[in-house]
Scaffold this active site. Structure first.
Site, PDB file in Angstrom:
ATOM      1  CB  SER A  25      15.614   4.122  -9.165  1.00 11.31           C
ATOM      2  OG  SER A  25      14.986   3.871 -10.388  1.00 11.31           O
TER       3      SER A  25
ATOM      4  CG  ASP B 127      16.310   0.989 -11.462  1.00 12.78           C
ATOM      5  OD1 ASP B 127      15.885   1.311 -10.339  1.00 12.78           O
ATOM      6  OD2 ASP B 127      15.809   1.392 -12.521  1.00 12.78           O
TER       7      ASP B 127
ATOM      8  CG  HIS C   2      16.086  11.613 -15.506  1.00  8.49           C
ATOM      9  ND1 HIS C   2      15.720  10.500 -16.224  1.00  8.49           N
ATOM     10  CD2 HIS C   2      15.304  11.621 -14.402  1.00  8.49           C
ATOM     11  CE1 HIS C   2      14.773   9.853 -15.572  1.00  8.49           C
ATOM     12  NE2 HIS C   2      14.498  10.510 -14.462  1.00  8.49           N
TER      13      HIS C   2
ATOM     14  NE  ARG D 224      11.397   2.000  -5.500  1.00  5.00           N
ATOM     15  CZ  ARG D 224      11.814   2.966  -6.333  1.00  5.00           C
ATOM     16  NH1 ARG D 224      12.673   2.687  -7.298  1.00  5.00           N
ATOM     17  NH2 ARG D 224      11.399   4.194  -6.195  1.00  5.00           N
TER      18      ARG D 224
ATOM     19  CE  LYS E 279      16.498   4.073 -14.083  1.00  4.59           C
ATOM     20  NZ  LYS E 279      15.064   3.911 -13.925  1.00  4.59           N
TER      21      LYS E 279
END
Ligand code: URA
Length: 429
Positions: free
Chosen positions: A187, A165, A86, A172, A191
């Protein structure tokens, strides 16, 4: 149904500098997902978290509560170790494209559930969608089929993963609370943990083109996420990498696919190759294959073979010509000297304004739009030499793109030290 907590008490606890109990966290995340806690209450709580912070146990519990709001995937039937990557997002960050097939070529399964771009950083799915025929949306059966046959799949994440999320991130975005490290870490990691990977490598970007503008905050985010992964039983490491200038020589969807294919063919810009290899080495080590040499698989065609199979398995034609924009405009060097700065944020916004990115969820993007970089930091130029080529199908966008580039290119005297794109590594091993 009577509720076991009151949202105002939870907000007051955090506002006054206290820590939230496990049960308060479980309740508030669940009640927000059910619509019992209102948006204005959750935004007050998010602001209190941004200002006061959370300790490691609170962040871990918050992450678990977000995971529990949705489904969890299980790749154990694939019968191979799974590794995932990620990135916190950057300009010209196309690394997933060469990385997933490269790691898969060693027999490690790479389920890469990705998103679309919003704002000045591009999305992996938008890039791949510039390949004629390629499909981002797969059913679960198709996803498992491609992963089993090819070893790598890059596709859209289903809406079932961490729905809390999804709701909280949108809130947000509109309430100035994106930048809280506990909220960013939970967050991202909710995931990734819900995806069910065995191991995870995080690419935490730092610099003008990234979320985190300074190294201390990037390091803190990296450490927080590595801690969350380890607690959840996912072998997690992080590389903190430079995002003060774009990665590679291209920013924009089809342009970045072209550059990724160059890397898969054993060439491509040094920084893109270096980062691809560094992340691949982390993923292979986490899968118990630390003795493998990822560079060799880029140079001998193994990674390219698995790229071609991965693209074809999702309906794409790896041999089809990529779309190009109908209009180009060259930006030239104003003086002689060395490029001392090419600002990632300025270039990212220019590419976005040219049509490579979207302003709102659901907008379409131009496949051919973006910025091609001819002179990079450290390169010598003479006045009038091309530094950038801007690409778009809508030439009325050139002026706004050029505005974004004001001050983004600095040409000075002397040389700048070549610098590695990988700044730090965080994690066990
Ligand atoms: N990406 C995410 O998925 N969540 C954040 O909070 C920030 C970046």
């Amino acid at each position: 149904m009577t509720e076991r907590h009151d949202a105002v008490d939870v907000i007051r606890t955090k506002r006054d500098g206290g820590r939230l109990s496990d049960d308060q966290i479980d309740w508030v995340v669940d009640a927000y997902t059910r619509g019992v806690v209102a948006d204005e209450q959750m935004s007050a709580l998010a602001m209190a978290i941004l200002l006061v912070g959370m300790d490691g146990e609170e962040i871990s519990r918050w992450t678990a509560a977000m995971i529990a709001s949705g489904e969890r995937m299980d790749f154990s039937s694939i019968g191979r170790p799974t590794a995932d990557k990620h990135s916190t997002g950057g300009v010209g960050d196309k690394i997933t494209l060469p990385l997933a097939p490269l790691v898969a070529s060693f027999g490690v399964a790479v389920p890469q559930l990705s998103g679309r771009g919003l704002g000045h950083t591009g999305g992996t799915l938008d890039k791949l969608e510039s390949i004629p025929g390629w499909r981002a949306s797969l059913t679960n059966d198709e996803l498992f089929g491609v992963l089993g046959d090819v070893g790598a799949v890059i596709c859209a994440a289903g809406s079932g993963l961490a729905p809390a999320d999804k709701k909280l991130y949108a809130l947000r975005d509109t309430t100035g609370t994106v930048e809280a490290i506990p909220l960013i870490a939970s967050s991202i990691m909710s995931k990734k943990i819900a995806e069910g990977t065995d191991s995870l490598v995080l690419d935490v970007k730092v610099g003008s083109g990234a979320f985190m503008k300074d190294i201390d905050r990037a390091r803190e985010l990296a450490r927080t996420m590595v801690g969350l992964g380890e607690r959840a039983g996912v072998a997690t490491t992080a590389l903190v990498t430079d995002m003060s200038t774009p990665l590679g020589r291209t920013v924009g969807n089809a342009l970045e696919v072209r550059e990724s294919v160059e890397v898969l063919a054993g060439g491509g810009p040094d920084d893109v190759r270096e980062l691809t290899i560094a992340l691949a080495a982390e993923m292979l080590a986490a899968a118990g294959r630390a003795d493998e040499d990822p560079a060799a698989a880029l140079d001998d065609g193994r990674a390219m073979d698995s790229w071609r199979r991965m693209i074809a398995a999702q309906g794409g034609d790896p041999d089809a010509p990529l779309p190009t924009a109908t209009h180009t405009q060259v930006v030239t060097a104003p003086s002689d000297g060395v490029v001392t700065s090419l600002d990632a944020y300025g270039v990212g916004v220019a590419a976005w304004r040219l049509g490579a990115g979207r302003a709102r969820q659901g907008d379409s993007v131009q496949a051919g739009a973006g910025v091609e970089i001819h002179a990079r930091v450290g390169d010598a130029v003479s006045a009038g030499d091309p530094v950038l080529t801007l690409h778009t199908d809508t030439p009325e966008r050139f002026a706004r793109a050029e505005e974004a580039l004001e001050g983004a290119i600095e040409i000075g005297a002397g040389t700048s030290e070549p610098r590695s794109v990988v700044l730090e590594r965080i994690g066990a091993r």
